[in-house]
Design an enzyme around this catalytic site. Sequence first.
Site, PDB file in Angstrom:
ATOM      1  N   PRO A  49      18.810 101.236  70.963  1.00 12.57           N
ATOM      2  CA  PRO A  49      19.615 100.598  72.005  1.00 12.57           C
ATOM      3  C   PRO A  49      18.860  99.571  72.837  1.00 12.57           C
ATOM      4  O   PRO A  49      17.676  99.726  73.127  1.00 12.57           O
ATOM      5  CB  PRO A  49      20.078 101.762  72.876  1.00 12.57           C
ATOM      6  N   ASN A  50      19.600  98.541  73.184  1.00 12.84           N
ATOM      7  CA  ASN A  50      19.181  97.457  74.068  1.00 12.84           C
ATOM      8  C   ASN A  50      18.202  96.477  73.452  1.00 12.84           C
ATOM      9  O   ASN A  50      17.877  95.459  74.068  1.00 12.84           O
ATOM     10  CB  ASN A  50      18.643  97.989  75.409  1.00 12.84           C
ATOM     11  N   ARG A  89      16.505  91.024  78.541  1.00 10.74           N
ATOM     12  CA  ARG A  89      16.222  92.242  79.298  1.00 10.74           C
ATOM     13  C   ARG A  89      14.736  92.335  79.638  1.00 10.74           C
ATOM     14  O   ARG A  89      13.888  92.328  78.736  1.00 10.74           O
ATOM     15  CB  ARG A  89      16.618  93.467  78.469  1.00 10.74           C
ATOM     16  N   TYR A 149       9.197  93.220  77.953  1.00  5.85           N
ATOM     17  CA  TYR A 149       9.464  93.075  76.521  1.00  5.85           C
ATOM     18  C   TYR A 149       9.204  91.671  75.979  1.00  5.85           C
ATOM     19  O   TYR A 149       9.363  91.447  74.784  1.00  5.85           O
ATOM     20  CB  TYR A 149      10.911  93.471  76.215  1.00  5.85           C
ATOM     21  N   ASN A 152      11.874 101.564  66.000  1.00  7.45           N
ATOM     22  CA  ASN A 152      11.743 101.542  67.450  1.00  7.45           C
ATOM     23  C   ASN A 152      12.990 102.240  67.975  1.00  7.45           C
ATOM     24  O   ASN A 152      14.049 101.630  68.074  1.00  7.45           O
ATOM     25  CB  ASN A 152      11.661 100.117  67.984  1.00  7.45           C
ATOM     26  N   ALA A 173      15.480 103.908  73.825  1.00  9.54           N
ATOM     27  CA  ALA A 173      15.834 105.017  74.715  1.00  9.54           C
ATOM     28  C   ALA A 173      16.093 106.321  73.969  1.00  9.54           C
ATOM     29  O   ALA A 173      15.900 107.399  74.525  1.00  9.54           O
ATOM     30  CB  ALA A 173      17.044 104.646  75.564  1.00  9.54           C
ATOM     31  N   GLU A 206       6.713 104.960  64.005  1.00  6.32           N
ATOM     32  CA  GLU A 206       7.388 104.750  65.287  1.00  6.32           C
ATOM     33  C   GLU A 206       6.666 103.617  66.010  1.00  6.32           C
ATOM     34  O   GLU A 206       5.428 103.614  66.091  1.00  6.32           O
ATOM     35  CB  GLU A 206       7.317 106.031  66.119  1.00  6.32           C
ATOM     36  N   HIS A 231       6.811 100.897  69.534  1.00  3.75           N
ATOM     37  CA  HIS A 231       7.377 100.530  70.840  1.00  3.75           C
ATOM     38  C   HIS A 231       6.711  99.251  71.313  1.00  3.75           C
ATOM     39  O   HIS A 231       5.479  99.131  71.243  1.00  3.75           O
ATOM     40  CB  HIS A 231       7.154 101.645  71.870  1.00  3.75           C
ATOM     41  N   ARG A 250       4.628 103.726  81.677  1.00  2.00           N
ATOM     42  CA  ARG A 250       5.861 103.380  82.398  1.00  2.00           C
ATOM     43  C   ARG A 250       6.398 104.586  83.165  1.00  2.00           C
ATOM     44  O   ARG A 250       5.646 105.516  83.460  1.00  2.00           O
ATOM     45  CB  ARG A 250       6.868 102.809  81.405  1.00  2.00           C
TER      46      ARG A 250
END
Length: 149
Positions: free
Chosen positions: A10-11, A18, A23, A74, A77, A101, A103, A110
């Site tokens: 998502p996103n 964003r 990012y 990735n 969320a 995985e 990111h 964070r």
Amino acid sequence: MTRVMVINGPNLGRLGVREPDVYGSQDLKTLSADCVTWGQRLGLDVEVRQSDDEAEVIGWMHDAVDERTPVVMNPAAFTHYSYGLADAAHMVTDAGLPLMEVHISNPSARESFRKHSVISPVATGTITGMGFFGYKLALESVAYLLRQK
């Protein structure tokens, strides 16, 4: 060429819009093109996908198992709470397929809720905090793992 799915959660379709301070300013189209190019150099046929729909992402993981396709993911969320996606990821690695995985940011640096991943314990490896370059490292890892078999 070995096919590899690069799956984004998502996103990530909002890259470049964003939180560019987190990012970056490049968009998903740029990331997709980079992944395809990096894959070609490694002898990989890369297909990049993105969805905000958890069920769709889980379905893609099932497809990867059925089609014997390595995955760079990735989960965004979904990383922190999707036990359904974690189960699907487990099926990928149980099938003997690489699952990297990745990111863009470093979740450990964070907010506290981002520090836990339900995907990392079942992933072959995890790359964080390297921006888009992390995808290149993940694809290189997949290529390396495939050569070891």
